[in-house]
Scaffold this motif. Sequence first.
Motif, PDB file in Angstrom:
ATOM      1  N   VAL A 211       6.790  13.045  14.667  1.00 16.62           N
ATOM      2  CA  VAL A 211       6.219  11.840  13.989  1.00 16.62           C
ATOM      3  C   VAL A 211       5.197  12.085  12.816  1.00 16.62           C
ATOM      4  O   VAL A 211       5.497  11.699  11.564  1.00 16.62           O
ATOM      5  N   PRO A 212       4.424  13.391  12.891  1.00 16.46           N
ATOM      6  CA  PRO A 212       3.494  13.728  11.756  1.00 16.46           C
ATOM      7  C   PRO A 212       4.441  14.174  10.558  1.00 16.46           C
ATOM      8  O   PRO A 212       4.246  14.157   9.479  1.00 16.46           O
ATOM      9  N   MET A 213       5.538  14.840  11.001  1.00 17.67           N
ATOM     10  CA  MET A 213       6.317  15.463   9.989  1.00 17.67           C
ATOM     11  C   MET A 213       7.049  14.333   9.109  1.00 17.67           C
ATOM     12  O   MET A 213       7.083  14.240   7.921  1.00 17.67           O
ATOM     13  N   LEU A 214       7.340  13.165   9.764  1.00 16.58           N
ATOM     14  CA  LEU A 214       8.084  12.049   9.000  1.00 16.58           C
ATOM     15  C   LEU A 214       6.781  11.447   8.313  1.00 16.58           C
ATOM     16  O   LEU A 214       7.264  11.244   6.880  1.00 16.58           O
ATOM     17  N   MET A 215       5.714  11.431   8.806  1.00 22.72           N
ATOM     18  CA  MET A 215       4.513  10.787   8.001  1.00 22.72           C
ATOM     19  C   MET A 215       4.356  11.880   6.528  1.00 22.72           C
ATOM     20  O   MET A 215       4.350  11.249   5.446  1.00 22.72           O
ATOM     21  N   MET A 216       4.472  12.881   6.980  1.00 16.99           N
ATOM     22  CA  MET A 216       4.188  14.069   5.982  1.00 16.99           C
ATOM     23  C   MET A 216       5.290  13.620   4.632  1.00 16.99           C
ATOM     24  O   MET A 216       4.840  14.039   3.598  1.00 16.99           O
ATOM     25  N   ALA A 217       6.484  13.565   5.181  1.00 14.81           N
ATOM     26  CA  ALA A 217       7.627  13.394   4.178  1.00 14.81           C
ATOM     27  C   ALA A 217       7.328  12.003   3.567  1.00 14.81           C
ATOM     28  O   ALA A 217       7.615  12.216   2.129  1.00 14.81           O
ATOM     29  N   ARG A 218       6.859  11.240   4.033  1.00 14.39           N
ATOM     30  CA  ARG A 218       6.585   9.881   3.333  1.00 14.39           C
ATOM     31  C   ARG A 218       5.313  10.144   2.187  1.00 14.39           C
ATOM     32  O   ARG A 218       5.482   9.854   1.068  1.00 14.39           O
ATOM     33  N   ILE A 219       4.473  10.818   2.591  1.00 15.14           N
ATOM     34  CA  ILE A 219       3.428  11.092   2.057  1.00 15.14           C
ATOM     35  C   ILE A 219       3.503  12.005   0.591  1.00 15.14           C
ATOM     36  O   ILE A 219       3.102  11.622  -0.390  1.00 15.14           O
ATOM     37  N   SER A 220       4.440  12.814   0.957  1.00 21.36           N
ATOM     38  CA  SER A 220       4.851  13.719   0.011  1.00 21.36           C
ATOM     39  C   SER A 220       5.353  12.979  -1.438  1.00 21.36           C
ATOM     40  O   SER A 220       5.607  13.639  -2.265  1.00 21.36           O
ATOM     41  N   LEU A 221       5.964  11.768  -1.156  1.00 20.40           N
ATOM     42  CA  LEU A 221       6.605  10.835  -2.121  1.00 20.40           C
ATOM     43  C   LEU A 221       5.562   9.641  -2.811  1.00 20.40           C
ATOM     44  O   LEU A 221       5.853   9.142  -3.724  1.00 20.40           O
ATOM     45  N   ASN A 222       4.410   9.841  -2.250  1.00 22.46           N
ATOM     46  CA  ASN A 222       3.440   9.054  -2.827  1.00 22.46           C
ATOM     47  C   ASN A 222       2.727   9.655  -4.239  1.00 22.46           C
ATOM     48  O   ASN A 222       2.929  10.878  -4.386  1.00 22.46           O
ATOM     49  N   HIS A 223       2.005   8.782  -5.009  1.00 24.66           N
ATOM     50  CA  HIS A 223       1.296   9.140  -6.304  1.00 24.66           C
ATOM     51  C   HIS A 223      -0.054   9.526  -5.910  1.00 24.66           C
ATOM     52  O   HIS A 223      -0.733   8.886  -5.016  1.00 24.66           O
ATOM     53  N   TYR A 224      -0.862  10.501  -6.360  1.00 22.48           N
ATOM     54  CA  TYR A 224      -2.060  11.067  -6.385  1.00 22.48           C
ATOM     55  C   TYR A 224      -2.853  10.449  -7.483  1.00 22.48           C
ATOM     56  O   TYR A 224      -2.531  10.725  -8.662  1.00 22.48           O
ATOM     57  N   ASP A 225      -3.926   9.584  -7.304  1.00 17.82           N
ATOM     58  CA  ASP A 225      -4.873   9.378  -8.550  1.00 17.82           C
ATOM     59  C   ASP A 225      -6.013  10.164  -8.337  1.00 17.82           C
ATOM     60  O   ASP A 225      -6.751   9.860  -7.021  1.00 17.82           O
ATOM     61  N   PRO A 226      -6.846  10.641  -9.207  1.00 10.89           N
ATOM     62  CA  PRO A 226      -8.194  11.524  -8.651  1.00 10.89           C
ATOM     63  C   PRO A 226      -9.328  10.366  -8.326  1.00 10.89           C
ATOM     64  O   PRO A 226     -10.174  10.555  -7.702  1.00 10.89           O
ATOM     65  N   MET A 227      -9.298   8.808  -8.860  1.00 16.59           N
ATOM     66  CA  MET A 227     -10.156   8.300  -8.516  1.00 16.59           C
ATOM     67  C   MET A 227      -9.894   7.441  -7.139  1.00 16.59           C
ATOM     68  O   MET A 227     -10.868   7.582  -6.156  1.00 16.59           O
ATOM     69  N   VAL A 228      -8.794   6.891  -6.899  1.00 13.22           N
ATOM     70  CA  VAL A 228      -8.329   6.408  -5.718  1.00 13.22           C
ATOM     71  C   VAL A 228      -7.683   7.128  -4.573  1.00 13.22           C
ATOM     72  O   VAL A 228      -7.233   6.544  -3.431  1.00 13.22           O
ATOM     73  N   LEU A 229      -7.437   8.461  -4.876  1.00 11.61           N
ATOM     74  CA  LEU A 229      -6.727   9.396  -4.066  1.00 11.61           C
ATOM     75  C   LEU A 229      -5.200   9.020  -4.156  1.00 11.61           C
ATOM     76  O   LEU A 229      -4.513   9.099  -5.171  1.00 11.61           O
ATOM     77  N   MET A 230      -4.674   8.325  -2.587  1.00 11.67           N
ATOM     78  CA  MET A 230      -3.432   8.433  -2.465  1.00 11.67           C
ATOM     79  C   MET A 230      -3.023   6.912  -2.945  1.00 11.67           C
ATOM     80  O   MET A 230      -3.651   5.891  -2.680  1.00 11.67           O
ATOM     81  N   VAL A 231      -2.074   6.852  -3.848  1.00  9.79           N
ATOM     82  CA  VAL A 231      -1.352   5.479  -4.117  1.00  9.79           C
ATOM     83  C   VAL A 231       0.213   5.512  -3.587  1.00  9.79           C
ATOM     84  O   VAL A 231       1.088   6.204  -3.872  1.00  9.79           O
ATOM     85  N   GLU A 232       0.542   4.434  -2.948  1.00  9.00           N
ATOM     86  CA  GLU A 232       1.871   4.233  -2.409  1.00  9.00           C
ATOM     87  C   GLU A 232       2.981   4.210  -3.492  1.00  9.00           C
ATOM     88  O   GLU A 232       2.689   3.605  -4.549  1.00  9.00           O
ATOM     89  N   ALA A 233       3.785   4.930  -3.283  1.00  2.06           N
ATOM     90  CA  ALA A 233       4.934   5.143  -4.388  1.00  2.06           C
ATOM     91  C   ALA A 233       6.199   5.797  -3.971  1.00  2.06           C
ATOM     92  O   ALA A 233       6.034   6.309  -2.735  1.00  2.06           O
ATOM     93  N   LEU A 234       7.033   5.914  -4.835  1.00  2.00           N
ATOM     94  CA  LEU A 234       8.476   6.524  -4.337  1.00  2.00           C
ATOM     95  C   LEU A 234       8.795   7.459  -5.612  1.00  2.00           C
ATOM     96  O   LEU A 234       9.564   7.168  -6.278  1.00  2.00           O
ATOM     97  N   THR A 235       8.149   8.697  -5.630  1.00  2.00           N
ATOM     98  CA  THR A 235       7.994   9.623  -6.638  1.00  2.00           C
ATOM     99  C   THR A 235       8.433  10.935  -6.365  1.00  2.00           C
ATOM    100  O   THR A 235       7.996  11.493  -5.344  1.00  2.00           O
ATOM    101  N   ALA A 236       9.154  11.731  -7.155  1.00  3.20           N
ATOM    102  CA  ALA A 236       9.343  13.276  -6.670  1.00  3.20           C
ATOM    103  C   ALA A 236       8.362  14.028  -7.765  1.00  3.20           C
ATOM    104  O   ALA A 236       8.601  15.286  -7.932  1.00  3.20           O
ATOM    105  N   GLU A 237       7.306  13.478  -8.331  1.00  6.32           N
ATOM    106  CA  GLU A 237       6.299  14.189  -9.206  1.00  6.32           C
ATOM    107  C   GLU A 237       5.998  15.200  -8.361  1.00  6.32           C
ATOM    108  O   GLU A 237       5.541  16.340  -9.151  1.00  6.32           O
ATOM    109  N   ASN A 238       5.508  15.065  -7.207  1.00  2.05           N
ATOM    110  CA  ASN A 238       4.700  16.214  -6.698  1.00  2.05           C
ATOM    111  C   ASN A 238       5.681  17.443  -6.348  1.00  2.05           C
ATOM    112  O   ASN A 238       5.248  18.687  -6.695  1.00  2.05           O
TER     113      ASN A 238
END
Lengths: 350, 281
Positions: free
Chosen positions: B23-50
């Motif tokens: 379960v945590p691994m799946l969550m991590m996999a999802r998180i790794s595709l999110n966008h990071y914003d220095p002000m609001v931290l994590m923003v829901e997204a589907l990106t390979a930028e990380n």
Amino acid sequence: MGTLSLQGLRKEYGQSVAVERVDIDVGEGELVSLLGPSGCGKTTTLRMVAGFIEPTEGRVVIAGQDVTKMPAYARQTGMVFQSYALFPHMTVAGNVGFGLEMRGVGRAERDRHIMEALKLVQLDHLSERLPRQLSGGQQQRVALARALVINPEVFLLDEPLSNLDAKLRAQVRGEIRALQQRLGLTTLLVTHDQEEALTMSDRLIVMEGGRVRQVGTAEELYENPADAFVADFVGRCNIVKGTIEGSAMRSESGSLLPCRMEGAPANASVLALRPERIAMQPGTDGSGLTARIGAVLYLGAQTEYQLDLDGTVLTAIRPTPQDNDALRHIKTGDTVNISWDPAAARLLPA
Amino acid sequence: MRKHETAVFILPAGLLVCALLGVPMLMMARISLNHYDPMVLMVEALTAENYLRAVTDPYYQQVLMVTLGVALSSTVLTLLLAFPAAYWLSRMESRWKSTVTILTLFPLLVGNVVRSAGWIALLGNDGLINATLQEAGFIVGPLRLLYTPGAVIVGIVGVVLPYMVLTLSAVIEGIPRQVEEAAGNLGARPLTVFRRVVLPLATPGVVAGSVLVFILCMNAYATPVLLGGPQFQMMAPAVYDQFSRVSNWPFGAALAFILLIVTLLMTVVGSAALSRKYRAA
């Protein structure tokens, strides 16, 4: 092929002595077996010949050369292990060719020798198999071929048949003996199985407690055992303790047993009588020895009878009685007359 | 009991793994595709930028290379040190065998942090070795022993050695002594017996031990942090930094997955190569 000579061989482990001053000579082309119960020192002796164990004292001489200090890999011995010890990751051909490879024999010549050796044991059609794909009997033959292909001075067999089932054992026993005689292999065989030793050997050496008890041919050991241990270990034997009274032995339970007095050693304290030398007549006619049948064991061609002579128990083995034989209907609890040729009952030291 | 009935036995362990790892691994996999914003931290997204940043940024390329280098050299060094010890242990016939086996496990009783702290006392500029050498007049200034890749490798090897020794000795114990003797009887010298018989037959143990140790090395945390110092970076500490210090969860998760994938790839390729090398020997 060479000769093998063990001279005053001795092995100590700390305080305990595994092998005590063993002198053995194996002539060229001769098969000598070391026979004895487990822990008698026979395997230790064989391992000293192979070079896996260094003797505390004494010399190992192979083909006239003192090899006592020589490491195992430099000695020209071919050994067949009890477990066969095949290399599980190599094919049959790889196993058989290993010793040749170690001797620097070239590829083409190696392949030729491998096939020759495998033909000798009728396994040339399985050369590319792995050991685990073979039956026990086939693995055993690969082990034979592997040890023979290097043309050893001495051939060493460590309980080579003990992992085979009874029927196969008798067959392989004959095959090894035939091969050994045909190729004139100087062979030292270690076994605890007296039948194996009796049928395969030119000479037998009976060992016990690290010492040699007797050396001789199968017939000599069987007919003329040196002591009670040899009599009991080689073949089956009734051993009765007692005291000598005139020309017979008085057993501890009081029966007077006829025996041969001439040639009896001064320290004789037991009577040794082979079970097949005891004759029986049903019923009692008042003369001779009377015994009660304790048990009748049917063994097919032979029948074994447990005989009770007022507390002294003897075993008799007779050919299984046929239709008109007086012994045919004998059963447990019956009384029989027993007798034997006094010459067959030997007085021996314990 | 029939086959499918015994399958019930894996349920407790299986459920635990699913809950705490899957379960945590799946969550991590999802998180790794999110966008990071220095002000609001994590923003829901589907990106390979990380992932793109992790593989293109020279700094993180360097961290991955250092991690691989340390893990590979530690594994090889561990194997070289462990094999003779494992051989000796598995061929031991005395009554001390079980005692020695337990002694092998002793280093594991001391935690990584405690151990590494002790190493700092030993290897530091004011540590025992430098103090002794300076006292004896062999050196003038302190030698740099701590905060070097060498210190990290030696430190990691010290931790993982028991795993390798025990894995190897279990396999070597299964190689019958008589098979070695047979090779000797056929004319093979001890080194040839090792190369042609013992090593090929011990390959499953070498593979299993190396895989186990390599995974442990790739994921080492305490030892590189304490013995490598602030300049020395390996993947596991880098992942932790992203989560706890920078609070860049998406990038931390991407780094974690890259570490996982590289470890997995190396393990599969390495064990396949090792196994093949000795299968047809």
